[in-house]
Design an enzyme around this catalytic site. Structure first.
Site, PDB file in Angstrom:
ATOM      1  CG  ASP A 206      -0.029  -0.059   2.516  1.00 10.33           C
ATOM      2  OD1 ASP A 206       0.424   1.010   2.975  1.00 10.33           O
ATOM      3  OD2 ASP A 206       0.215  -1.168   3.040  1.00 10.33           O
ATOM      4  CG  ASP A 208       1.684   4.659   5.910  1.00 11.71           C
ATOM      5  OD1 ASP A 208       1.279   3.664   6.534  1.00 11.71           O
ATOM      6  OD2 ASP A 208       2.064   5.688   6.465  1.00 11.71           O
TER       7      ASP A 208
END
Length: 281
Positions: A206, A208
């Site tokens: 991802d 974050d």
């Protein structure tokens, strides 16, 4: 001997011929899981599940000292870790692999950070905490397999278990971090204290939460969904690595304690002598 520390989703090594499973007791308590000793190709290897065989340990609950000590006691001299990480750079896309060469410790003191203290003083250099030979070896195999991998990046380790705030994400970016995770500290530093060559293969799951688009912020479900998809890349890479000769061990890592200990051996008690003998192997 090479050891593999499996992170989230990696609780066993596919393709490994299991020789034995060891329950190891250490002076620092119990490791996260039993340690599997086996063979992969021509290599004898060790495998440990960082979070436990059923993923029952949160990052701050992991007994990092016991994990590293147990692997060293069974003969490990090199370690490759597998870890889920968040990306703090747009060019490190979810699904990419990355190898940290530097670490930024942003944990909060809940973890025991060192083997030393309680009568033994030592200060191990961690200016270059990762094995350059392992990093180059992994990167070369990834290139041969056409697997997108970012070497020589900086990993910011946070306490967890909660996912970070946007302010924290931006702070780590401004501090020069490229990845964020919860498990590689103090693991990487304890490996150096145990004179073990260490490197991590990070799987970016991802971005974050630093991006302005909320739809791209991390959630636990999205982490594990993409991580499971990306594990195939990591396991393919591991299979390629284990079919090849291991890289040479760096003498400066394998003798790190020779320049770090301040307390003379004559001051050790019998238990300290025993576990120090293991770390010095």
């Amino acid at each position: 001997m090479l050891a593999i520390i499996g992170g989230t989703g990696v609780y066993q090594m596919s393709g490994m011929r299991i020789v034995e499973t060891r329950t190891v007791e250490t002076p620092f308590g119990a490791p996260s899981s039993d340690i599997v000793k086996g063979a992969f190709g021509d290599h004898e290897i060790l495998f440990l599940a960082r979070h436990g065989s059923g993923h029952q340990h949160l990052p701050h609950e992991i007994n990092y000292r016991a994990n590293i000590y147990a692997l060293k006691a069974l003969g490990a001299t090199q370690i490759i870790g597998i870890s889920a990480v968040g990306s703090l750079r747009e060019d490190i896309a979810p699904g990419d692999l990355a190898i940290p060469s530097q670490y930024f410790d942003w944990t909060r003191g809940r973890r025991v950070q060192t083997f030393f203290g309680n009568g033994i003083a030592a200060h191990v250099s961690t200016a270059t905490p990762v094995s350059a030979n392992l990093m180059r070896w992994i990167a070369a195999h990834a290139a041969q397999l056409d697997i997108r991998l970012h070497p020589d990046v900086t990993y910011g380790c946070v306490e967890g278990p909660r996912l970070g705030t946007r302010a924290e994400s931006h702070f780590l970016r401004q501090a020069g971090c490229d990845l964020v995770g919860m498990t590689n500290v103090p693991e990487v530093f304890l490996a150096r204290e145990a004179q073990i060559c260490y490197a991590t293969i990070g799987i970016a799951t991802d971005y974050d939460c630093w991006m302005e688009d909320p739809s791209r912020h991390v959630t636990a479900n999205s982490i594990f969904a993409l991580y499971r998809q990306s594990l195939e890349k990591a396991t393919t890479l591991l299979a390629s690595l284990l079919a090849a000769p291991l890289p040479p061990e760096e003498p400066e890592i394998r003798t790190a304690l020779s320049h770090a200990l301040l307390t003379p051996d004559t001051a050790f008690n019998e238990q300290q002598k025993q576990w120090m003998d293991v770390l010095r192997r």
